[in-house]
Enzyme design. Sequence first.
Site, PDB file in Angstrom:
ATOM      1  N   HIS A   4      45.173  37.938  39.959  1.00 25.82           N
ATOM      2  CA  HIS A   4      44.705  38.858  40.998  1.00 25.82           C
ATOM      3  C   HIS A   4      43.361  38.423  41.563  1.00 25.82           C
ATOM      4  O   HIS A   4      42.459  38.014  40.835  1.00 25.82           O
ATOM      5  CB  HIS A   4      44.689  40.315  40.520  1.00 25.82           C
ATOM      6  CG  HIS A   4      43.702  40.633  39.439  1.00 25.82           C
ATOM      7  ND1 HIS A   4      42.382  40.913  39.703  1.00 25.82           N
ATOM      8  CD2 HIS A   4      43.852  40.736  38.101  1.00 25.82           C
ATOM      9  CE1 HIS A   4      41.764  41.188  38.566  1.00 25.82           C
ATOM     10  NE2 HIS A   4      42.621  41.082  37.577  1.00 25.82           N
ATOM     11  N   GLU A  14      44.414  44.619  41.791  1.00 25.29           N
ATOM     12  CA  GLU A  14      44.866  44.945  40.425  1.00 25.29           C
ATOM     13  C   GLU A  14      43.936  45.950  39.791  1.00 25.29           C
ATOM     14  O   GLU A  14      44.355  46.837  39.061  1.00 25.29           O
ATOM     15  CB  GLU A  14      44.923  43.669  39.573  1.00 25.29           C
ATOM     16  CG  GLU A  14      45.590  43.860  38.203  1.00 25.29           C
ATOM     17  CD  GLU A  14      44.622  44.275  37.095  1.00 25.29           C
ATOM     18  OE1 GLU A  14      45.093  44.656  36.012  1.00 25.29           O
ATOM     19  OE2 GLU A  14      43.391  44.230  37.298  1.00 25.29           O
ATOM     20  N   ASP A  47      46.137  36.840  33.525  1.00 26.95           N
ATOM     21  CA  ASP A  47      45.067  37.823  33.746  1.00 26.95           C
ATOM     22  C   ASP A  47      44.411  38.226  32.430  1.00 26.95           C
ATOM     23  O   ASP A  47      43.944  39.345  32.263  1.00 26.95           O
ATOM     24  CB  ASP A  47      45.628  39.061  34.481  1.00 26.95           C
ATOM     25  CG  ASP A  47      44.523  40.061  34.828  1.00 26.95           C
ATOM     26  OD1 ASP A  47      43.344  39.651  34.879  1.00 26.95           O
ATOM     27  OD2 ASP A  47      44.836  41.250  35.021  1.00 26.95           O
ATOM     28  N   HIS A 105      34.486  42.962  33.196  1.00 25.25           N
ATOM     29  CA  HIS A 105      33.985  44.020  34.088  1.00 25.25           C
ATOM     30  C   HIS A 105      32.468  44.190  34.026  1.00 25.25           C
ATOM     31  O   HIS A 105      31.948  45.218  34.482  1.00 25.25           O
ATOM     32  CB  HIS A 105      34.661  45.373  33.775  1.00 25.25           C
ATOM     33  CG  HIS A 105      36.135  45.387  33.999  1.00 25.25           C
ATOM     34  ND1 HIS A 105      36.893  46.516  33.840  1.00 25.25           N
ATOM     35  CD2 HIS A 105      36.993  44.407  34.381  1.00 25.25           C
ATOM     36  CE1 HIS A 105      38.175  46.237  34.089  1.00 25.25           C
ATOM     37  NE2 HIS A 105      38.250  44.957  34.418  1.00 25.25           N
TER      38      HIS A 105
END
Lengths: 453, 453
Positions: free
Chosen positions: B276, B322, B350, B420
């Site tokens: 993604h 995503e 991923d 993240h």
Amino acid sequence: MKKSLLALIFCSFSAFAQDSDSLVIRKIYNEILSKGDAYKTLTHLSKKIGPRLSGSEGAAKAVQYTKKVMEDYGFERVFLQDVMVPHWVRGQKETAFIEAGKQKINVPIAALGGSIATPAAGIKAEVIEVKNFEELEALGTEKVKGKIVLFNRPMDPTKVNTFEAYSGAVNQRGNGASQAAKYGAVGAIVRSMTTLQDDNPHTGGMRYATGVPMIPTAAISTNGANLLSKMLKENPKLQFYFKQSCESLPDAPSHNVVGEIKGTEKPDEIIVVGGHLDSWDLAEGAQDDGAGCVQSIEVLRALKALGIKPKRTIRVVMFMNEENGLRGGTKYADLAKQNNEKHIAAIESDNGGFTPRGFGMVGTDAQIAKVAVYKNLLSAYDLKEIGRGGGGADIGPLGQQGTLLIGFKPDSQRYFDFHHAKTDTLEAVNERELNLGAASMAALVYLLDKYGL
Amino acid sequence: MKKSLLALIFCSFSAFAQDSDSLVIRKIYNEILSKGDAYKTLTHLSKKIGPRLSGSEGAAKAVQYTKKVMEDYGFERVFLQDVMVPHWVRGQKETAFIEAGKQKINVPIAALGGSIATPAAGIKAEVIEVKNFEELEALGTEKVKGKIVLFNRPMDPTKVNTFEAYSGAVNQRGNGASQAAKYGAVGAIVRSMTTLQDDNPHTGGMRYATGVPMIPTAAISTNGANLLSKMLKENPKLQFYFKQSCESLPDAPSHNVVGEIKGTEKPDEIIVVGGHLDSWDLAEGAQDDGAGCVQSIEVLRALKALGIKPKRTIRVVMFMNEENGLRGGTKYADLAKQNNEKHIAAIESDNGGFTPRGFGMVGTDAQIAKVAVYKNLLSAYDLKEIGRGGGGADIGPLGQQGTLLIGFKPDSQRYFDFHHAKTDTLEAVNERELNLGAASMAALVYLLDKYGL
């Protein structure tokens, strides 16, 4: 039919044993993954002590520090083994440049461990590049005499296991100088043993052959090697200058550090788990081999913390002088023989503290088959590679005494990014990966102790 | 006897096929490990474009850039698929502090993706800490109303696979706010999803349940969560303040990027390989999921460079959105259905560009058995984990069309160190590890294409 029945009985037994063992192994992993101390010890070793080349102040400090760590954990017996070690020192930082016409370009080099110095004024000479000893031989004295040989065969990036790539290139570092000297070379410059393209020279051990003049030799960064090679193609007459002031001092006293828990049932059978305490002088030696040292200590700490009382004697060994002499490993095996000790197995961690993949062994078929039985148990922890091939330099000398030699096998991809270079620092170590390695080793020690060999 | 004979014939055939396949796979690895382009593409994506949250300028640039990369490689057909995506923006950097008596200690937080803002002046309230939704329910409205809920269940460090640890904790992030709001909480602060103890908040997606008030929610760094928890034990009346100005703008136009090589024999059978393109706004998104994108492009580049002409159509897909919507994956599957396309298999990368360990699959037993046949071939490249379980978010919607879903499975240890968070940068990616992942995927695509499903 009889065979199937036996197999069935064996399977049932085996399934039962595996159930209880899998519980203990789970506890070992839980302890180390949630309360592991290895990274803390490694932090001290890397940041407070730093480089630990044999004979150096760092090496002496590391001996005292790891002894204290083991004593503080309350290992039953912690002791030193005296060993005389080579004492090579780098001296002043090296300088090197390529001189082509009016151009003068500095390149990073680092003397190889064991090399002699250049004359105080340095050496300047033309360069002849080779990829291997066959090319060198083909060139012969006529083309080599009076020149500096550049050994420029890269580690093969297509090998999935980087240790294979290393093995395929490292003879240039170990023997290049004497091979070059046979044909009258005045110096040997060796491409760094790494697949990275960067500016860090990676040092490492070299040996002079007898009956050949000793010439100074150094590692050059891969970028430096590429540049020199490229410039040579344009200007074969360019000159290379390097200067280094390293020297071999008289052998120095040092030590292996040993921590032990005595076996309750078979104290005379010994299982060793260890790494080497010395490191190259350029690095903190966090991966090579601080990781292996702190993992080995962690094995015994965890077993003790969990109240596991081994049947056999478990020894943690910090070997001295793996990098440039192997005196510690040799001495350890000599003493084992002198004292009539029976070492059934020795595990070494000296391939870095990366995610574990398995164990590689050197021993008899019967010994290896005994460990292969644990494949299912270990596979649950992603230890999928249990088989022949591996061992370790420091435990190697024990092999003559019939000891099963076991090399801890972590993922190999990043090891040579740092190996013997200034980038081998604590930051190159991931705490979880380090702990997983310690847990794998502890699980195997638990099984070897429980079932013997 | 008949069965054995058949098995023998099968084995001979199989051994022959494996020999020739192993040569091609060796070529694929050689190409990618020695001439791989993935890291170069990733460098641009990470350093020149950077964060690529859906609807952002970065996402739009990444669409154009990867389209151009594929065109420059000469893929036969490169096209965009239109898709409307959520457009959430963080606004000003968040602020947060713990106020206990005269003490006021700043702590690092980051709004969760999809969260509403606090009032402009921020929110200040007492804090109630819970480890899970059961504890929250037990506390009930009486204890929760008017307070900020701290969800502080750590990722379990004893899980060897960190994705399991993530799965065991991430419901706090996804659903915590609405669960807390059910009992009258005014805000929800969630411990970052990482096993590291550090100062980086890790953002991520959250969803508001219908029929419950929407309250602002943010991730707090693990150190921050530990501190807050500790201070709460000493002073349960302390106050927590946070302020964030994030908002959801109207849906924005965006795209999946698709590159394709048409099959020579069965062009109607499609094999997808993808990652993604969107990333969280705090990070360069190098591991999540720049790595998966550039690996997927590399698969097709390498096959093309080697002159391998696939029988089936191979598609590289950069899925959009995503992270906070899955609109790209959903749209891709919708279009496939509309256009009566037959996707036999889809591979997604991923889970980061770390050393490959294998592939995890979602499909029928028959489909999975077909891939399991390649175990020997892939095992030679350290791909030891080939089995059920895995897939991928973006390819998930294709599952309803009977497509075999295959998740590339790299080593999981370091992924949640960066996931993240602002530390998910190019520096977190090792080029060799990245290339090995691309090579594994290319090898599998080669086999899937040659033998079908």
